[in-house]
Design a protein around this motif. Structure first.
Motif, PDB file in Angstrom:
ATOM      1  N   LEU B  39       0.849  -1.269   0.031  1.00  0.00           N
ATOM      2  CA  LEU B  39       0.019   0.018  -0.043  1.00  0.00           C
ATOM      3  C   LEU B  39       1.060   1.254  -0.041  1.00  0.00           C
ATOM      4  O   LEU B  39       0.492   2.153  -0.573  1.00  0.00           O
ATOM      5  CB  LEU B  39      -0.913   0.061   1.133  1.00  0.00           C
ATOM      6  CG  LEU B  39      -1.976   1.167   1.204  1.00  0.00           C
ATOM      7  CD1 LEU B  39      -3.105   0.715   0.672  1.00  0.00           C
ATOM      8  CD2 LEU B  39      -2.151   1.371   2.817  1.00  0.00           C
ATOM      9  N   VAL B 214     -11.191   1.612   3.651  1.00  0.00           N
ATOM     10  CA  VAL B 214     -12.372   2.185   3.361  1.00  0.00           C
ATOM     11  C   VAL B 214     -12.212   2.698   1.908  1.00  0.00           C
ATOM     12  O   VAL B 214     -11.195   3.346   1.383  1.00  0.00           O
ATOM     13  CB  VAL B 214     -12.854   3.679   4.168  1.00  0.00           C
ATOM     14  CG1 VAL B 214     -13.904   4.190   3.552  1.00  0.00           C
ATOM     15  CG2 VAL B 214     -12.760   3.160   5.554  1.00  0.00           C
ATOM     16  N   ARG B 215     -13.040   2.184   0.929  1.00  0.00           N
ATOM     17  CA  ARG B 215     -13.188   2.587  -0.508  1.00  0.00           C
ATOM     18  C   ARG B 215     -13.970   3.744  -0.758  1.00  0.00           C
ATOM     19  O   ARG B 215     -13.755   4.513  -1.756  1.00  0.00           O
ATOM     20  CB  ARG B 215     -13.204   1.607  -1.423  1.00  0.00           C
ATOM     21  CG  ARG B 215     -12.548   0.263  -1.240  1.00  0.00           C
ATOM     22  CD  ARG B 215     -10.962   0.715  -1.123  1.00  0.00           C
ATOM     23  NE  ARG B 215     -10.480   1.159  -2.192  1.00  0.00           N
ATOM     24  CZ  ARG B 215      -9.118   1.646  -2.321  1.00  0.00           C
ATOM     25  NH1 ARG B 215      -8.618   1.749  -1.254  1.00  0.00           N
ATOM     26  NH2 ARG B 215      -8.723   2.161  -3.496  1.00  0.00           N
ATOM     27  N   SER B 239      -3.895   7.169   0.517  1.00  0.00           N
ATOM     28  CA  SER B 239      -5.372   7.048  -0.189  1.00  0.00           C
ATOM     29  C   SER B 239      -6.592   7.514   1.014  1.00  0.00           C
ATOM     30  O   SER B 239      -7.599   7.815   0.376  1.00  0.00           O
ATOM     31  CB  SER B 239      -5.647   5.253  -0.646  1.00  0.00           C
ATOM     32  OG  SER B 239      -5.645   4.694   0.508  1.00  0.00           O
ATOM     33  N   ALA B 242      -6.606  10.860   0.373  1.00  0.00           N
ATOM     34  CA  ALA B 242      -7.115  11.120  -1.042  1.00  0.00           C
ATOM     35  C   ALA B 242      -8.677  10.951  -1.413  1.00  0.00           C
ATOM     36  O   ALA B 242      -9.448  11.680  -1.685  1.00  0.00           O
ATOM     37  CB  ALA B 242      -6.318  10.455  -2.211  1.00  0.00           C
ATOM     38  N   LEU B 243      -9.043   9.973  -0.547  1.00  0.00           N
ATOM     39  CA  LEU B 243     -10.575   9.691  -1.113  1.00  0.00           C
ATOM     40  C   LEU B 243     -11.466  10.397  -0.167  1.00  0.00           C
ATOM     41  O   LEU B 243     -12.464  10.702  -0.418  1.00  0.00           O
ATOM     42  CB  LEU B 243     -10.803   7.981  -0.660  1.00  0.00           C
ATOM     43  CG  LEU B 243      -9.965   7.053  -1.486  1.00  0.00           C
ATOM     44  CD1 LEU B 243     -10.125   5.591  -1.215  1.00  0.00           C
ATOM     45  CD2 LEU B 243     -10.718   7.194  -3.197  1.00  0.00           C
ATOM     46  N   THR B 266       2.149  11.742  -1.718  1.00  0.00           N
ATOM     47  CA  THR B 266       1.807  11.077  -3.057  1.00  0.00           C
ATOM     48  C   THR B 266       0.191  10.739  -2.939  1.00  0.00           C
ATOM     49  O   THR B 266      -0.276  10.148  -2.134  1.00  0.00           O
ATOM     50  CB  THR B 266       2.301  10.035  -3.014  1.00  0.00           C
ATOM     51  OG1 THR B 266       3.947  10.215  -3.032  1.00  0.00           O
ATOM     52  CG2 THR B 266       2.394   9.214  -4.252  1.00  0.00           C
ATOM     53  N   GLY B 267      -0.304  11.145  -4.006  1.00  0.00           N
ATOM     54  CA  GLY B 267      -1.824  10.723  -4.234  1.00  0.00           C
ATOM     55  C   GLY B 267      -2.909  11.877  -3.804  1.00  0.00           C
ATOM     56  O   GLY B 267      -3.864  12.014  -4.476  1.00  0.00           O
ATOM     57  N   ALA B 271      -5.697  14.034  -6.104  1.00  0.00           N
ATOM     58  CA  ALA B 271      -7.411  13.803  -5.569  1.00  0.00           C
ATOM     59  C   ALA B 271      -7.985  15.123  -5.249  1.00  0.00           C
ATOM     60  O   ALA B 271      -9.016  15.387  -5.566  1.00  0.00           O
ATOM     61  CB  ALA B 271      -7.643  12.936  -4.556  1.00  0.00           C
TER      62      ALA B 271
END
Lengths: 317, 411
Positions: B39, B214-215, B239, B242-243, B266-267, B271
C-alpha cells in the motif's frame, strides 16, 4: 437519523453496491461456469483503469469506455488460451496458483509502465459536477454514471445468457461439455470466451471505478477481498445473488458508518455498569461505525455458518 | 636517537592530524528501511529517491568530506520484516539506519538497536527517524540511539490549534482519523488542545475508521454534513486522505475546511485538484516552495523524477550528520551521538535544535493552504497547477511540547 441523511446514505450505499456488482459479476460468471477462482480478477479491474487512463489521453474517454474493456477482455482470453488451459488438466490448485501468480505479475507490470504513484485519471467534463442537489448535498454525475452502467451491464449479460444462441451454448457447455462437443461446438473456445468476457466486465468496472475513486497500484489489492465476499454471500454461480449481495453490502456499510453505538452502550442500556476498568474495554468501546468496513467479512462468516450455498446459490457442494 | 625523536614527533603529528580529519574520505553507509511494496510503496519509493538524490548532492559539498552511500531495503511496513532488514543492513556494514513510515517498525528498530548496541561495543548503530511521529517514541519509549527529525503529532497539533485559535469561523470541529496509534493520537491531541485554547469550539464528531480499508468515504461525508461541522481535522495519509477529500469534493461540501497533516503526500494532491482550492490546510515543517538550497534541490528533484520531494526531513538528516561529523571528527556513531545532543544547526526552516533530553528536533512549523501555484510559489504538487502556500510560520518555541523521557545513556 433524519430523512435527508437517510436518502443521501441510501443513494451512496446503492451506488457503491452497484460498483461492487460490476466488479464481482465477472468473477461470479467465471467461477460458476468454469470452476476457476480467478485471484487475478481485480488485476483486470486495475488494468481496465490504467488502460482507460492512457486511452482517454489519446482518443478521449468515450472511446476508452468501449475499447479498454475489449482490450482487457482480449488479455483475459489470451491468458485462458495460453496459461490456464495448459494447467487445467492438473486440477484446481495449479489453476488457482497460476491466477495468483498473474496478480503479482500484473501489479509489477503496472508499476513498471505507469509508475508507483497515483495517475491523474479524471472524468470528461460531461460527467463532472453534480447531477442534482438534495437537501444541500450534491449527488455527483460520476456516481450516477456508475449506477447506469452497472444496470445496463446486468441487463445485457442476462439477455446474452438467456436469450441468445451463444448464451445457450455457454450454459450447455458448462453442464455437459462432452455432449456439447459431440454436437460440434468448440468447448475450449467457449471457455476462452467466458473468461475473456468476465475479464472485460472487470475492465469495464475499472474504467468507471478508476476515476470515481483513485487509480493507483494498490487499487487491485484493496478491492480483492470484498468481491470474494460478494460472490460467496450472493451464492456461487448466481448473477442475481451477486447483485443482491453487492447492494446489501453497499447499504450495510454505508448505514453502519452512521451508528455511533458500541457494545458498551448496549450493556449500559441493559443496566450493567461498564467503565474503562471493565474487562475487554478496548473491544466493548468499539462503535459500529468503527467496524463498518469489516462488517462484510462478519456477514461472510455468518453466511458460511448458516447458509453455505449463499443467498441465491443453487449449488450444494 | 635524534632520528628516533624526530620520527616519534613526526608520527605524533601525523596521528593527531589523522585524528583531526579521521572522517575525511570515509564512506558512510546509511541503510534505508521502508516500504517498497504494498500500500505505501509509492510513498516509500519517493522517499528512497529523495535519500539517493540528496546523498549525491551532499557528496559534492559536505564539510566533513565524507561519501554517503544509501542501502535501500524493503521492510514491507511490518515490524518483523524491519528487524530482519536491519540485520541485513548491519551485515552490509551500515552504522546508520533511517526509517519513517509507521511507528510500529520504528519501535522495532529501537528495541533491536538497544540490544545490539549493548552487546556489540564498537559496532553501535544509530537510528535517524525522519517521519514516524508517535510522541511515545520520544517520551515513554525514548532511546539514546534514536533521533527524530520530523515534528511529532503533539507538536504539529500545537501549531495547528494555535492557528485555528484565531479563526472566528471555526466553531464546530469534526475529527476523522485512521484507527491505529497515529490517528488515535491526532484525535486525542486535537481534543486536548482545542479544549485548552478554544473552549467554545464544539467537537461534533470523532470518527476512527480502519486503516486503508475504506474505499468509499461518501457515508462519512454525509455524516460530517449532518453534524453541521465547519472544520475537519484529520491525520489521514495516502489513499485514506485522497478518497476522503475526493468524496467531499463530489458531495459539494464547500463550506467545510480540512486541516491535515499529510496533504502533500503522494496521491492526495491529485485527488484534491482544483475543487479543493482554498479549503485544505496542512501543518508541516516544510513546503514545496522554500527559498535557498532546499528550493533548488526540490526543483531539480522535480525535473529529474517528475515527482515532488515532500520529505524535507531527508535534508535535515544529511545536514545534521555532516555538522556532527565535523564536530566529532569521526563518523563513529558512538562519537557522533554526544555531538548531536543539544546541537543547533541551520536548516531550511531556520535554526533547529536536537533537544538533548529526548532527541526530538525542535523546529519551526508552517501552516499552508492549498492554492493555485504561481508567482512566489511556482512549484506545484503532482503537476496539478496547485500547491500548498504558507499562510503562517511558527517559531520552534511555539510548537515545542514537553517530554517525559527518562533517557538511559550508555556509561
Amino acid at each position: 437519523m433524519n430523512l435527508e441523511f437517510f436518502v443521501i446514505s441510501l443513494l451512496n450505499g446503492v451506488s457503491y453496491g452497484l460498483l461492487l456488482f460490476m466488479l464481482s459479476s465477472g468473477l461470479t460468471l467465471i467461477f460458476s461456469m468454469m470452476g476457476v477462482l480467478n485471484f487475478a480478477h481485480t488485476s483486470f479491474y486495475m488494468l481496465g483503469a490504467y488502460i482507460a487512463y492512457t486511452l482517454s489521453g489519446l482518443v478521449g474517454f468515450w472511446v476508452a469506455l468501449f475499447v479498454a474493456p475489449l482490450l482487457v477482455g482480449a488479455l483475459g482470453a489470451a491468458f485462458e488460451r495460453y496459461a490456464l488451459r495448459r494447467v487445467h488438466q492438473y486440477g484446481h490448485v495449479p489453476e488457482l496458483l497460476v491466477t495468483f501468480g498473474l496478480s503479482y505479475l500484473v501489479l509489477e507490470v503496472v508499476q513498471l509502465v505507469w509508475g508507483r504513484s497515483t495517475v491523474p485519471y479524471g472524468l470528461p467534463a460531461q460527467l463532472q459536477g453534480p447531477l442534482f442537489t438534495l437537501y444541500g448535498t450534491q449527488f455527483p454525475k460520476s456516481r450516477s454514471f456508475v449506477m447506469l452502467v452497472a444496470l445496463l451491464m446486468l441487463l445485457s449479460v442476462w439477455l446474452l445468457l438467456t436469450r441468445t444462441r451463444i448464451g445457450l451454448v455457454i450454459q450447455a457447455a458448462l453442464k455437459h461439455p462432452d455432449m456439447v462437443e459431440a454436437l460440434g461446438h468448440n468447448v475450449p473456445r467457449v471457455f476462452m470466451l467466458v473468461l475473456g468476457g468476465g475479464c472485460a466486465l472487470a475492465g469495464l468496472a475499472g474504467v468507471i471505478g478508476g476515476n470515481t475513486y483513485v487509480t493507483e497500484p494498490a487499487m487491485a489489492a484493496s478491492v480483492g477481498s470484498i468481491i470474494f465476499v460478494v460472490v460467496v454471500v450472493g451464492g456461487m454461480g448466481s448473477l442475481a445473488g451477486a447483485f443482491l449481495a453487492s447492494l446489501l453490502i453497499g447499504v450495510l456499510q454505508t448505514f453502519a458508518v452512521a451508528l455511533d453505538y458500541s457494545l458498551a452502550h448496549a450493556l449500559r442500556a441493559a443496566g450493567m455498569a461498564v467503565t474503562e476498568q471493565t474487562f475487554g474495554w478496548p473491544l466493548l468501546k468499539l462503535t459500529v461505525s468503527q467496524v463498518a468496513p469489516i462488517l462484510p467479512y462478519l456477514l461472510l462468516v455468518l453466511i458460511l455458518i448458516f447458509r453455505p450455498k449463499g443467498l441465491l446459490g443453487t449449488r450444494e457442494d | 636517537m635524534r632520528f628516533a625523536i624526530k620520527a616519534v614527533a613526526a608520527s605524533a603529528i601525523l596521528v593527531s592530524a589523522g585524528g583531526a580529519f579521521a572522517q575525511k574520505g570515509d564512506t558512510v553507509k546509511i541503510a534505508w528501511l521502508d516500504p517498497l511494496s504494498g500500500l505505501m510503496a509509492a510513498v516509500g519509493t519517493n522517499q528512497l529517491k529523495s535519500f539517493q538524490f540528496l546523498s549525491e548532492e551532499f557528496n559534492k559539498k559536505n564539510a566533513a568530506g565524507v561519501k554517503f552511500e544509501i542501502i535501500g531495503i524493503d521492510n514491507k511496513l511490518s515490524p518483523q520484516e524491519t528487524t530482519s532488514a536491519l540485520r541485513s543492513a548491519m551485515d552490509q556494514g551500515a552504522r546508520y539506519v533511517v526509517q519513517g513510515n509507521g511507528s510500529g517498525p520504528a519501535l522495532a528498530i529501537i528495541d533491536a538497536l538497544e540490544k545490539h548496541n549493548a552487546r556489540n561495543p564498537g559496532k553501535e548503530v544509530m537510528y535517524l527517524n525522519y517521519a514516524a511521529v508517535d510522541p511515545d517514541l520520544t517520551n515513554s519509549k525514548c532511546s539514546y540511539w534514536h533521533f527524530r527529525l520530523d515534528a511529532d503529532t503533539s507538536m504539529k497539533m500545537e501549531a495547528m490549534t494555535t492557528f485555528m485559535k484565531d479563526l472566528p469561523e471555526v466553531k464546530k470541529v469534526y475529527l476523522i482519523n485512521q484507527n491505529y496509534s497515529h490517528g488515535q493520537q491526532v484525535s486525542k491531541f486535537a481534543k486536548e488542545n482545542l479544549a485548552r485554547k478554544r473552549p467554545d469550539v464544539q467537537i461534533v464528531g470523532d470518527d476512527l475508521h480502519p486503516l486503508a480499508q475504506v474505499r468509499d468515504f461518501a457515508p462519512y461525508i454525509a455524516k460530517i454534513k449532518q453534524s453541521g461541522a465547519d472544520s475537519v481535522i484529520t491525520g489521514n495519509w495516502g489513499s485514506d486522505l485522497a478518497l476522503l477529500i475526493k468524496a467531499a469534493n463530489d458531495a459539494g461540501l464547500a463550506n467545510v475546511n480540512f486541516y491535515t497533516y499529510y496533504g502533500g503526500v503522494t496521491g492526495s494532491p491529485t485527488a484534491m485538484g482544483a475543487a479543493a482550492a482554498g479549503r485544505v490546510y496542512m501543518v508541516s515543517y516544510n513546503h514545496l516552495n522554500l527559498p535557498g538550497d532546499i528550493g533548488r534541490v526540490v526543483t531539480e528533484y522535480k525535473k529529474k523524477f517528475n515527482d515532488d520531494m515532500y520529505t524535507g526531513a531527508v535534508y535535515h538528516a544529511f545536514a545534521m550528520l555532516d555538522a556532527a561529523f565535523v564536530k566529532a571528527k569521526s563518523t563513529d556513531p558512538v562519537k557522533v551521538a554526544p555531538m548531536l545532543e543539544g546541537m543547533k544547526f541551520n536548516s531550511f526552516n531556520g535554526e533547529v535544535e536536537m533537544r538533548k533530553s529526548d532527541h526530538q528536533l525542535q523546529q519551526g512549523l508552517f501552516v499552508s493552504k492549498w492554492e493555485k501555484a504561481g508567482g512566489k510559489y511556482p512549484n506545484d504538487a503532482e503537476n496539478t497547477g496547485y500547491t500548498f502556500v504558507p499562510v503562517k510560520y511558527y517559531e520552534p518555541y511555539v510548537a515545542s511540547t514537553p517530554t517525559s523521557c527518562q533517557m538511559k545513556r550508555p556509561s
